[in-house]
Design a protein around this motif. Structure first.
Motif, PDB file in Angstrom:
ATOM      1  N   ILE A  34       0.860  -1.181   0.000  1.00  0.00           N
ATOM      2  CA  ILE A  34       0.000   0.000   0.000  1.00  0.00           C
ATOM      3  C   ILE A  34       0.898   1.233   0.000  1.00  0.00           C
ATOM      4  CG2 ILE A  34      -1.702   1.305   1.333  1.00  0.00           C
ATOM      5  CD1 ILE A  34      -2.745  -1.423   2.337  1.00  0.00           C
ATOM      6  N   PRO A  35       0.660   2.154  -0.944  1.00  0.00           N
ATOM      7  CA  PRO A  35       1.517   3.351  -0.993  1.00  0.00           C
ATOM      8  C   PRO A  35       1.218   4.296   0.165  1.00  0.00           C
ATOM      9  CG  PRO A  35      -0.196   3.476  -2.669  1.00  0.00           C
ATOM     10  CD  PRO A  35      -0.323   2.130  -2.019  1.00  0.00           C
ATOM     11  N   SER A  40       6.193   9.480  -3.085  1.00  0.00           N
ATOM     12  CA  SER A  40       6.431   9.731  -4.506  1.00  0.00           C
ATOM     13  C   SER A  40       6.552   8.406  -5.253  1.00  0.00           C
ATOM     14  CB  SER A  40       7.720  10.537  -4.688  1.00  0.00           C
ATOM     15  OG  SER A  40       8.846   9.727  -4.355  1.00  0.00           O
ATOM     16  N   LEU A  41       6.428   8.473  -6.562  1.00  0.00           N
ATOM     17  CA  LEU A  41       6.582   7.286  -7.398  1.00  0.00           C
ATOM     18  C   LEU A  41       7.968   6.678  -7.200  1.00  0.00           C
ATOM     19  CD1 LEU A  41       5.494   5.402  -9.643  1.00  0.00           C
ATOM     20  CD2 LEU A  41       6.432   7.027 -11.296  1.00  0.00           C
ATOM     21  N   GLU A  42       8.981   7.522  -7.160  1.00  0.00           N
ATOM     22  CA  GLU A  42      10.357   7.045  -6.996  1.00  0.00           C
ATOM     23  C   GLU A  42      10.547   6.321  -5.658  1.00  0.00           C
ATOM     24  OE1 GLU A  42       9.531  10.237  -7.771  1.00  0.00           O
ATOM     25  OE2 GLU A  42      10.128  10.297  -9.879  1.00  0.00           O
ATOM     26  N   GLN A  49      11.618  -2.629  -4.882  1.00  0.00           N
ATOM     27  CA  GLN A  49      12.878  -3.314  -5.141  1.00  0.00           C
ATOM     28  C   GLN A  49      13.146  -4.416  -4.133  1.00  0.00           C
ATOM     29  OE1 GLN A  49      16.177  -0.621  -5.455  1.00  0.00           O
ATOM     30  NE2 GLN A  49      15.191   0.591  -7.042  1.00  0.00           N
ATOM     31  N   SER A  50      12.709  -4.221  -2.911  1.00  0.00           N
ATOM     32  CA  SER A  50      12.952  -5.226  -1.879  1.00  0.00           C
ATOM     33  C   SER A  50      12.164  -6.513  -2.148  1.00  0.00           C
ATOM     34  CB  SER A  50      12.615  -4.674  -0.495  1.00  0.00           C
ATOM     35  OG  SER A  50      11.230  -4.386  -0.415  1.00  0.00           O
ATOM     36  N   ILE A  68       4.102   1.425 -15.888  1.00  0.00           N
ATOM     37  CA  ILE A  68       4.756   2.631 -15.372  1.00  0.00           C
ATOM     38  C   ILE A  68       5.775   2.250 -14.299  1.00  0.00           C
ATOM     39  CG2 ILE A  68       4.371   4.773 -14.078  1.00  0.00           C
ATOM     40  CD1 ILE A  68       1.579   4.853 -15.503  1.00  0.00           C
ATOM     41  N   LEU A  69       5.378   1.349 -13.401  1.00  0.00           N
ATOM     42  CA  LEU A  69       6.282   0.918 -12.330  1.00  0.00           C
ATOM     43  C   LEU A  69       7.487   0.163 -12.889  1.00  0.00           C
ATOM     44  CD1 LEU A  69       3.614  -0.177  -9.698  1.00  0.00           C
ATOM     45  CD2 LEU A  69       4.981   1.917  -9.700  1.00  0.00           C
ATOM     46  N   ALA A  70       7.269  -0.664 -13.901  1.00  0.00           N
ATOM     47  CA  ALA A  70       8.375  -1.414 -14.508  1.00  0.00           C
ATOM     48  C   ALA A  70       9.390  -0.462 -15.136  1.00  0.00           C
ATOM     49  CB  ALA A  70       7.830  -2.387 -15.559  1.00  0.00           C
ATOM     50  N   GLN A  71       8.894   0.561 -15.821  1.00  0.00           N
ATOM     51  CA  GLN A  71       9.803   1.538 -16.428  1.00  0.00           C
ATOM     52  C   GLN A  71      10.590   2.298 -15.377  1.00  0.00           C
ATOM     53  OE1 GLN A  71       8.016   3.720 -19.973  1.00  0.00           O
ATOM     54  NE2 GLN A  71       6.226   2.766 -19.004  1.00  0.00           N
ATOM     55  N   GLU A  72       9.923   2.666 -14.303  1.00  0.00           N
ATOM     56  CA  GLU A  72      10.592   3.401 -13.237  1.00  0.00           C
ATOM     57  C   GLU A  72      11.635   2.514 -12.551  1.00  0.00           C
ATOM     58  OE1 GLU A  72      11.501   6.783 -11.252  1.00  0.00           O
ATOM     59  OE2 GLU A  72      10.032   6.632 -12.871  1.00  0.00           O
TER      60      GLU A  72
END
Length: 139
Positions: A34-35, A40-42, A49-50, A68-72
């Motif tokens: 959950i964000p 931020s997106l970053e 990554q974890s 979008i997440l894959a590109q980031e």
């Protein structure tokens, strides 16, 4: 050997990728935490990554928000390939209604059930689905 990392779209799960046979390549499907309210997106992608379990060459496959997440993520953990499906590759491709939702967050007044029913109605109306696809879409 390469590992394929799947990023589903918002409100979807690993069923979305159930028909993709990539044997013998290992696969991983990212489950989203959950964000944070102001994250931020970053920062969110750094937390994702974890969840990665592989150090082998990676291939990212992202659908919608997952694209979008894959590109980031590929900015910090480069992939051999990044495949985006039903997504945008830059902010210039972002639909105007995304900004409308930001400026006029009427969706916050709707119940989860109302949002789900609206999405199901729009999905049924604008796309042809055979019974199996419809069942997957509704799940």
């Amino acid at each position: 050997m390469q590992t394929i990392i799947f990023f589903p779209g918002l409100a979807t799960n690993d069923d979305l990728f159930s028909k993709i046979d990539i044997h013998p390549l290992p696969r991983q499907i990212i489950n989203y935490p959950i964000p944070g309210e102001t994250e931020s997106l970053e920062a969110y992608v750094k937390r994702l990554q974890s969840n990665l379990v592989s150090t082998t060459p990676l291939i990212y496959v992202g659908v919608s928000l997952g694209g979008i997440l894959a590109q980031e993520l590929s900015k910090s953990i480069p992939a051999k390939k990044t495949i985006i499906i039903s997504s945008i590759s830059s902010l210039y491709e972002k639909p105007f209604f995304f900004n409308l939702a930001k400026w006029f967050p009427f969706y916050k007044r709707l119940s989860d059930e109302s949002l789900k029913n609206g999405i199901l109605m729009i999905g049924r109306f604008f796309t042809n689905k055979d019974p199996e696809e419809l069942k997957l879409f509704e799940s």
